[in-house]
Scaffold this motif. Structure first.
Motif, PDB file in Angstrom:
ATOM      1  N   THR A 194       0.931  -1.120  -0.034  1.00 50.22           N
ATOM      2  CA  THR A 194      -0.120  -0.167  -0.007  1.00 50.22           C
ATOM      3  C   THR A 194       0.759   1.270   0.024  1.00 50.22           C
ATOM      4  O   THR A 194       1.935   1.175   0.277  1.00 50.22           O
ATOM      5  N   TRP A 195       0.151   2.359  -0.457  1.00 49.98           N
ATOM      6  CA  TRP A 195       1.036   3.600  -0.322  1.00 49.98           C
ATOM      7  C   TRP A 195       1.576   3.840   1.044  1.00 49.98           C
ATOM      8  O   TRP A 195       2.732   4.278   1.195  1.00 49.98           O
ATOM      9  N   LYS A 225       4.523   1.392   1.920  1.00 47.97           N
ATOM     10  CA  LYS A 225       5.728   1.632   1.170  1.00 47.97           C
ATOM     11  C   LYS A 225       6.430   2.724   1.411  1.00 47.97           C
ATOM     12  O   LYS A 225       7.650   2.453   1.649  1.00 47.97           O
ATOM     13  N   TYR A 226       5.873   3.912   1.704  1.00 45.09           N
ATOM     14  CA  TYR A 226       6.577   5.177   1.981  1.00 45.09           C
ATOM     15  C   TYR A 226       6.908   5.396   3.315  1.00 45.09           C
ATOM     16  O   TYR A 226       7.879   5.562   4.073  1.00 45.09           O
TER      17      TYR A 226
END
Length: 286
Positions: free
Chosen positions: A169-170, A173-174
């Motif tokens: 997922t965003w 990930k970040y």
């Protein structure tokens, strides 16, 4: 072969800058020189952190097409490329405050990995970028802590999470990757009495040939083991084994309390009596 619009030599690297036709020309708030200064300032900040520019040669393509913020993508290979997108409204001051150029340059400092490890690449750039800018005097320390305190909750596992390698997922990930590097940095400082930090692990990975100048991917454990050897710890490999395939809930509140940093009504304050205040100071201003 088209010659670059500008050739920069910084930190042992040759950086070729190419402007798309008309970009940063008439009708743009920032001109070519403003963009070049932004690139130089960002590259020098990255060199301060890594002791060398992460790759020997780099092309930077300056194009139009950004939305509310600068757009950026890093491409690995023998001739690495940063594709940077700006728009007409972005002034020199806007670029000075922007994080994207440093974020993309930090990406250059790590070898390509398999897709399941993208969180590590994005988390690295998300965590390290504000520290790079604070150390270079481009950004205030308070702003970096605000960024981390507000951003990191987005990286915590939610229902159904299967660990960092299996939850693309965003947020994971970040910011999940950023939490990994925050934990690693604190633990390295803890275990070495502030002698080493994550930058020493990253510098060692670089020195061993790990960068985006590679054509092929590295095994993730190879890179992490090199980093651990440089700091005399097992922090990176151990954290990876813990977090790769199961959700690990990090108590961020306890971390900020121990470091002695808090955010209230948008304002950051520091407590130098906190148990890990020396680590906090060393993380940002080593």
């Amino acid at each position: 072969i088209t010659p670059p619009d500008k050739l920069l030599k910084i930190g042992g690297a040759e950086i070729e800058v190419f402007f798309a036709p008309g970009v940063a020309g008439e009708g743009y708030a920032a001109n070519h020189q403003d963009v070049i200064e932004w690139i130089e300032r960002s590259a020098n900040a990255v060199v301060d952190y890594f002791q060398v520019f992460p790759v020997k040669n780099l092309a930077i393509s300056i194009d139009d097409g950004a939305g509310a913020r600068v757009g950026g993508t890093a491409y690995h290979g023998k001739n690495p490329l940063l594709s940077i997108r700006i728009n007409r409204r972005m002034s020199a001051d806007f670029l000075y405050d922007d994080w994207v150029m440093v974020h993309e340059m930090v990406h250059l400092s790590f070898p390509p990995l398999r897709r399941s490890h993208n969180w590590l690449l994005e988390g690295l750039a998300t965590y390290v970028e504000p520290i790079v800018r604070v150390r270079a005097g481009i950004m205030k320390e308070e702003k970096a802590w605000r960024w981390l305190i507000k951003g990191t909750p987005q990286g915590l596992p939610k229902a159904g999470d299967q660990g960092l390698d299996y939850t693309p997922t965003w947020g994971r990930k970040y910011w999940g990757g950023a939490v990994f590097f925050l934990l690693a940095d604190i633990q390295i400082h803890q275990q070495t009495n502030n002698k080493y930090g994550i930058e020493h692990a990253l510098q060692a990975i670089q020195a061993a040939g790990g960068s985006m100048q590679l054509e092929n991917t590295w095994p993730v454990t190879k890179a992490l083991a090199i980093g651990d050897k440089a700091t005399g710890t097992n922090v990176l490999v151990t954290l990876y084994e813990q977090m790769k395939n199961k959700p690990v809930m990090t108590d961020l509140g306890a971390i900020w309390k121990n470091l002695g940093v808090s955010l209230s009504s948008g304002s950051v304050s520091f407590d130098d009596n906190a148990s890990q205040s020396s680590i906090r100071k060393s993380l940002i201003k080593n």
